[in-house]
Design an enzyme around this catalytic site. Structure first.
Site, PDB file in Angstrom:
ATOM      1  N   CYS A  85      14.023  39.811 -23.810  1.00  0.00           N
ATOM      2  CA  CYS A  85      13.725  38.467 -23.302  1.00  0.00           C
ATOM      3  C   CYS A  85      12.319  38.414 -22.698  1.00  0.00           C
ATOM      4  O   CYS A  85      11.356  38.507 -23.435  1.00  0.00           O
ATOM      5  CB  CYS A  85      14.824  38.012 -22.349  1.00  0.00           C
ATOM      6  N   HIS A 177      19.875  39.285 -24.343  1.00  0.00           N
ATOM      7  CA  HIS A 177      20.118  40.288 -23.297  1.00  0.00           C
ATOM      8  C   HIS A 177      21.238  41.238 -23.710  1.00  0.00           C
ATOM      9  O   HIS A 177      22.391  41.051 -23.293  1.00  0.00           O
ATOM     10  CB  HIS A 177      20.513  39.589 -21.989  1.00  0.00           C
ATOM     11  N   GLU A 179      21.979  43.993 -22.586  1.00  0.00           N
ATOM     12  CA  GLU A 179      22.525  44.739 -21.435  1.00  0.00           C
ATOM     13  C   GLU A 179      23.675  43.994 -20.758  1.00  0.00           C
ATOM     14  O   GLU A 179      24.363  44.561 -19.915  1.00  0.00           O
ATOM     15  CB  GLU A 179      21.407  45.037 -20.418  1.00  0.00           C
TER      16      GLU A 179
HETATM   17  N1  GLN Z   1      12.036  32.265 -19.552  1.00  0.00           N
HETATM   18  C1  GLN Z   1      11.568  33.579 -19.203  1.00  0.00           C
HETATM   19  C2  GLN Z   1      10.081  33.707 -19.495  1.00  0.00           C
HETATM   20  O1  GLN Z   1       9.517  32.888 -20.105  1.00  0.00           O
HETATM   21  C3  GLN Z   1      12.344  34.637 -19.945  1.00  0.00           C
HETATM   22  C4  GLN Z   1      13.814  34.535 -19.568  1.00  0.00           C
HETATM   23  C5  GLN Z   1      14.568  35.814 -19.520  1.00  0.00           C
HETATM   24  O2  GLN Z   1      14.004  36.908 -19.482  1.00  0.00           O
HETATM   25  N2  GLN Z   1      15.867  35.704 -19.456  1.00  0.00           N
HETATM   26  O3  GLN Z   1       9.484  34.652 -19.076  1.00  0.00           O
END
Ligand code: GLN
Length: 197
Positions: A85, A177, A179
């Site tokens: 992410c 994610h 994890e």
């Molecule tokens: N929206 C976050 C970003 O732009 C990422 C979100 C996340 O890691 N769950 O950095």
């Protein structure tokens, strides 16, 4: 049988995010883990996980803690890194419309928060052929979308919204994610990549 193989030591960047959940998944897959917050700690690891969180904040903290340059250097030297992410945003060479600090190295263009406010977070079943026939549950939280992948990038899983799991040499990136579910197949795949980049 890997019982005689050296146990891998995997760092989990400890700035923000699901640090302990990543440790649990990596340990379930057979690694030893350490939390990385200082440049010195980077020298002790065979691979590194960048958890999710807010990529702008993590990038700023990496600079403040003096980790950005050492991390870029280790990435160029071939340290295996798995970004989830916000972590994949930090690995991206191109972040659409954003000059924010990043590690880079992964030849993709990402668009942050690209699923829109109405679908801030959601789950969906993913197909990852290299991980077997059983679907993988993908948890997406304010997730980025990968809009472009370079030639050297292998797409390991994609949906109608584009690639969600990609690999370029020793770099692995997930827009979701892994994890946050008990299924540690993606972490196990990262360990395999650390053993055999
Ligand atoms: N929206 C976050 C970003 O732009 C990422 C979100 C996340 O890691 N769950 O950095």
């Amino acid at each position: 049988m890997l019982t005689h193989a050296k146990q891998l030591v995997i760092g989990v960047l400890g700035m923000q995010g699901d640090v302990h959940a990543h440790q649990r998944a990596l340990e379930a897959a057979g690694a030893r883990t350490v939390i990385v917050r200082e440049p010195d700690e980077l020298t002790q690891v065979d691979g590194l996980v960048l958890p999710g969180g807010e990529s702008t904040t993590i990038g700023m903290l990496l600079e403040r803690f003096g980790l950005m340059e050492p991390l870029r250097r280790r990435a160029v030297e071939g340290l295996p890194i798995f970004g989830t992410c916000a972590g994949v945003i930090l690995l991206a060479d191109d972040i659409a419309g954003s000059p924010q600090p990043r590690i880079g190295g992964l030849d993709v263009t990402v668009v942050r928060n690209a699923y829109g406010r109405q679908v801030d977070s959601f789950e969906r079943e993913l197909t990852v052929p290299s991980l077997g026939a059983a679907p993988l549950r993908g948890v997406f939280i304010r997730a980025p979308r990968i809009h472009r992948v370079g030639r050297a990038v292998e797409v390991l899983s994609e949906t109608d919204a584009g690639p969600v799991l990609v690999r370029q040499g020793p770099l692995l990136g997930a827009t979701f994610h892994p994890e946050l579910t008990p299924d540690s197949r993606v972490h196990a795949a990262f360990l395999a990549l650390v053993r055999d980049p």
